[in-house]
Design a protein around this motif. Sequence first.
Motif, PDB file in Angstrom:
ATOM      1  N   ALA A 113     -31.151  54.025 -13.394  1.00 40.10           N
ATOM      2  CA  ALA A 113     -30.109  53.467 -12.524  1.00 40.10           C
ATOM      3  C   ALA A 113     -30.666  53.140 -11.144  1.00 40.10           C
ATOM      4  O   ALA A 113     -30.338  52.102 -10.562  1.00 40.10           O
ATOM      5  N   ALA A 114     -31.514  54.012 -10.605  1.00 33.29           N
ATOM      6  CA  ALA A 114     -32.116  53.772  -9.286  1.00 33.29           C
ATOM      7  C   ALA A 114     -33.018  52.541  -9.323  1.00 33.29           C
ATOM      8  O   ALA A 114     -33.041  51.752  -8.370  1.00 33.29           O
ATOM      9  N   ILE A 115     -33.731  52.364 -10.407  1.00 34.44           N
ATOM     10  CA  ILE A 115     -34.586  51.181 -10.546  1.00 34.44           C
ATOM     11  C   ILE A 115     -33.735  49.924 -10.598  1.00 34.44           C
ATOM     12  O   ILE A 115     -34.051  48.915  -9.961  1.00 34.44           O
ATOM     13  N   LEU A 116     -32.626  49.969 -11.333  1.00 35.92           N
ATOM     14  CA  LEU A 116     -31.736  48.802 -11.420  1.00 35.92           C
ATOM     15  C   LEU A 116     -31.109  48.472 -10.067  1.00 35.92           C
ATOM     16  O   LEU A 116     -30.910  47.302  -9.752  1.00 35.92           O
ATOM     17  N   ARG A 117     -30.788  49.507  -9.269  1.00 37.65           N
ATOM     18  CA  ARG A 117     -30.221  49.242  -7.947  1.00 37.65           C
ATOM     19  C   ARG A 117     -31.202  48.452  -7.091  1.00 37.65           C
ATOM     20  O   ARG A 117     -30.816  47.541  -6.359  1.00 37.65           O
ATOM     21  N   GLU A 118     -32.479  48.785  -7.192  1.00 35.32           N
ATOM     22  CA  GLU A 118     -33.497  48.083  -6.418  1.00 35.32           C
ATOM     23  C   GLU A 118     -33.804  46.710  -7.011  1.00 35.32           C
ATOM     24  O   GLU A 118     -33.948  45.731  -6.294  1.00 35.32           O
ATOM     25  N   LYS A 119     -33.878  46.649  -8.322  1.00 33.54           N
ATOM     26  CA  LYS A 119     -34.253  45.419  -9.022  1.00 33.54           C
ATOM     27  C   LYS A 119     -33.102  44.417  -9.079  1.00 33.54           C
ATOM     28  O   LYS A 119     -33.319  43.217  -9.076  1.00 33.54           O
ATOM     29  N   GLY A 120     -31.892  44.911  -9.186  1.00 31.07           N
ATOM     30  CA  GLY A 120     -30.736  44.049  -9.394  1.00 31.07           C
ATOM     31  C   GLY A 120     -30.349  44.046 -10.859  1.00 31.07           C
ATOM     32  O   GLY A 120     -31.101  44.511 -11.713  1.00 31.07           O
ATOM     33  N   ASP A 121     -29.180  43.516 -11.138  1.00 26.44           N
ATOM     34  CA  ASP A 121     -28.686  43.576 -12.513  1.00 26.44           C
ATOM     35  C   ASP A 121     -28.661  42.223 -13.219  1.00 26.44           C
ATOM     36  O   ASP A 121     -28.126  42.100 -14.313  1.00 26.44           O
ATOM     37  N   GLU A 122     -29.265  41.206 -12.619  1.00 24.02           N
ATOM     38  CA  GLU A 122     -29.326  39.908 -13.282  1.00 24.02           C
ATOM     39  C   GLU A 122     -30.282  39.994 -14.462  1.00 24.02           C
ATOM     40  O   GLU A 122     -31.419  40.448 -14.328  1.00 24.02           O
ATOM     41  N   VAL A 123     -29.815  39.591 -15.631  1.00 21.98           N
ATOM     42  CA  VAL A 123     -30.630  39.662 -16.842  1.00 21.98           C
ATOM     43  C   VAL A 123     -30.626  38.300 -17.523  1.00 21.98           C
ATOM     44  O   VAL A 123     -29.569  37.780 -17.877  1.00 21.98           O
ATOM     45  N   VAL A 124     -31.802  37.732 -17.698  1.00 20.66           N
ATOM     46  CA  VAL A 124     -31.943  36.513 -18.481  1.00 20.66           C
ATOM     47  C   VAL A 124     -31.822  36.925 -19.939  1.00 20.66           C
ATOM     48  O   VAL A 124     -32.447  37.899 -20.366  1.00 20.66           O
ATOM     49  N   HIS A 125     -31.001  36.223 -20.697  1.00 15.45           N
ATOM     50  CA  HIS A 125     -30.810  36.567 -22.103  1.00 15.45           C
ATOM     51  C   HIS A 125     -30.600  35.294 -22.924  1.00 15.45           C
ATOM     52  O   HIS A 125     -30.416  34.212 -22.358  1.00 15.45           O
ATOM     53  N   VAL A 126     -30.640  35.446 -24.231  1.00 15.18           N
ATOM     54  CA  VAL A 126     -30.367  34.332 -25.139  1.00 15.18           C
ATOM     55  C   VAL A 126     -29.366  34.792 -26.185  1.00 15.18           C
ATOM     56  O   VAL A 126     -29.116  35.992 -26.337  1.00 15.18           O
ATOM     57  N   SER A 127     -28.829  33.835 -26.917  1.00 16.45           N
ATOM     58  CA  SER A 127     -27.929  34.154 -28.028  1.00 16.45           C
ATOM     59  C   SER A 127     -28.731  34.130 -29.324  1.00 16.45           C
ATOM     60  O   SER A 127     -29.830  33.558 -29.372  1.00 16.45           O
ATOM     61  N   PRO A 128     -28.196  34.701 -30.387  1.00 19.69           N
ATOM     62  CA  PRO A 128     -28.908  34.689 -31.664  1.00 19.69           C
ATOM     63  C   PRO A 128     -29.175  33.273 -32.196  1.00 19.69           C
ATOM     64  O   PRO A 128     -30.097  33.062 -32.971  1.00 19.69           O
ATOM     65  N   GLN A 129     -28.373  32.301 -31.764  1.00 21.06           N
ATOM     66  CA  GLN A 129     -28.530  30.927 -32.243  1.00 21.06           C
ATOM     67  C   GLN A 129     -29.605  30.141 -31.486  1.00 21.06           C
ATOM     68  O   GLN A 129     -29.998  29.057 -31.910  1.00 21.06           O
ATOM     69  N   THR A 130     -30.075  30.662 -30.358  1.00 22.84           N
ATOM     70  CA  THR A 130     -31.113  29.980 -29.588  1.00 22.84           C
ATOM     71  C   THR A 130     -32.336  29.781 -30.477  1.00 22.84           C
ATOM     72  O   THR A 130     -32.757  30.706 -31.169  1.00 22.84           O
ATOM     73  N   ASN A 131     -32.905  28.570 -30.463  1.00 23.40           N
ATOM     74  CA  ASN A 131     -34.088  28.387 -31.297  1.00 23.40           C
ATOM     75  C   ASN A 131     -35.347  28.829 -30.555  1.00 23.40           C
ATOM     76  O   ASN A 131     -35.341  29.008 -29.340  1.00 23.40           O
ATOM     77  N   LEU A 132     -36.413  29.001 -31.314  1.00 23.84           N
ATOM     78  CA  LEU A 132     -37.650  29.528 -30.756  1.00 23.84           C
ATOM     79  C   LEU A 132     -38.216  28.628 -29.667  1.00 23.84           C
ATOM     80  O   LEU A 132     -38.721  29.109 -28.660  1.00 23.84           O
ATOM     81  N   ARG A 133     -38.102  27.340 -29.831  1.00 29.85           N
ATOM     82  CA  ARG A 133     -38.605  26.387 -28.832  1.00 29.85           C
ATOM     83  C   ARG A 133     -37.903  26.612 -27.486  1.00 29.85           C
ATOM     84  O   ARG A 133     -38.539  26.675 -26.442  1.00 29.85           O
ATOM     85  N   GLU A 134     -36.569  26.772 -27.506  1.00 32.28           N
ATOM     86  CA  GLU A 134     -35.808  27.038 -26.283  1.00 32.28           C
ATOM     87  C   GLU A 134     -36.212  28.381 -25.669  1.00 32.28           C
ATOM     88  O   GLU A 134     -36.336  28.502 -24.452  1.00 32.28           O
ATOM     89  N   LEU A 135     -36.405  29.377 -26.522  1.00 34.78           N
ATOM     90  CA  LEU A 135     -36.816  30.695 -26.036  1.00 34.78           C
ATOM     91  C   LEU A 135     -38.156  30.612 -25.312  1.00 34.78           C
ATOM     92  O   LEU A 135     -38.304  31.171 -24.227  1.00 34.78           O
ATOM     93  N   ILE A 136     -39.103  29.904 -25.887  1.00 35.19           N
ATOM     94  CA  ILE A 136     -40.422  29.759 -25.260  1.00 35.19           C
ATOM     95  C   ILE A 136     -40.272  29.079 -23.900  1.00 35.19           C
ATOM     96  O   ILE A 136     -40.916  29.485 -22.926  1.00 35.19           O
ATOM     97  N   ASP A 137     -39.422  28.063 -23.822  1.00 35.82           N
ATOM     98  CA  ASP A 137     -39.179  27.392 -22.532  1.00 35.82           C
ATOM     99  C   ASP A 137     -38.635  28.376 -21.502  1.00 35.82           C
ATOM    100  O   ASP A 137     -39.059  28.387 -20.344  1.00 35.82           O
ATOM    101  N   ILE A 138     -37.698  29.212 -21.907  1.00 37.18           N
ATOM    102  CA  ILE A 138     -37.090  30.189 -20.991  1.00 37.18           C
ATOM    103  C   ILE A 138     -38.139  31.203 -20.514  1.00 37.18           C
ATOM    104  O   ILE A 138     -38.242  31.476 -19.313  1.00 37.18           O
ATOM    105  N   LEU A 139     -38.903  31.755 -21.450  1.00 40.43           N
ATOM    106  CA  LEU A 139     -39.929  32.737 -21.076  1.00 40.43           C
ATOM    107  C   LEU A 139     -40.933  32.122 -20.105  1.00 40.43           C
ATOM    108  O   LEU A 139     -41.339  32.763 -19.129  1.00 40.43           O
ATOM    109  N   THR A 140     -41.310  30.874 -20.359  1.00 41.48           N
ATOM    110  CA  THR A 140     -42.294  30.195 -19.510  1.00 41.48           C
ATOM    111  C   THR A 140     -41.722  29.881 -18.133  1.00 41.48           C
ATOM    112  O   THR A 140     -42.344  30.165 -17.109  1.00 41.48           O
ATOM    113  N   GLU A 141     -40.526  29.279 -18.101  1.00 41.44           N
ATOM    114  CA  GLU A 141     -39.917  28.894 -16.823  1.00 41.44           C
ATOM    115  C   GLU A 141     -39.619  30.098 -15.939  1.00 41.44           C
ATOM    116  O   GLU A 141     -39.810  30.056 -14.723  1.00 41.44           O
ATOM    117  N   LYS A 142     -39.140  31.171 -16.539  1.00 45.39           N
ATOM    118  CA  LYS A 142     -38.764  32.370 -15.776  1.00 45.39           C
ATOM    119  C   LYS A 142     -39.954  33.308 -15.538  1.00 45.39           C
ATOM    120  O   LYS A 142     -39.816  34.283 -14.804  1.00 45.39           O
TER     121      LYS A 142
END
Length: 141
Positions: free
Chosen positions: A4-33
């Motif tokens: 919890a202390a780590i999250l307070r410092e880091k923040g609670d914004e979480v990049v996530h995907v849905s189960p329907q996201t395709n692998l190509r989109e996931l790779i783009d997200i991992l790379t961009e972020k």
Amino acid sequence: MTIAAILREKGDEVVHVSPQTNLRELIDILTEKRIGAVPVLDGDSVAGIMSERDVIQVLRRLGPAALDRPVREMMTTPPITVEPETSLLAGLSLMTRRRIRHLPVMQDGRMIGFVSIGDLVKARIDRIESEAEAMRAYIAS
């Protein structure tokens, strides 16, 4: 120190995907972020985790055809999770034993954060440096 202390410092914004996201989109997200993994959310629940390691393994196994397939077919499941009250050292121990680098943080059945081994190591080093500085100041006074 707790997760919890780590999250307070880091923040609670979480990049996530849905189960329907395709692998190509996931790779783009991992790379961009510039991140190594994302939780796969199905509504409010964490269905799995998709990491760079998962991407490499699926591409080796299925080849380029995997790029258009949904992550639900290749994510790591079930996800290993922690609660906010989990200690930093317990989180590090869990990651080491299970050979994982990311943990969803769950409270009352929903994800409230996502921590990496880098987050935990950084917090541990910061704490050790702070304690060492306090010890030096005490000795000097």
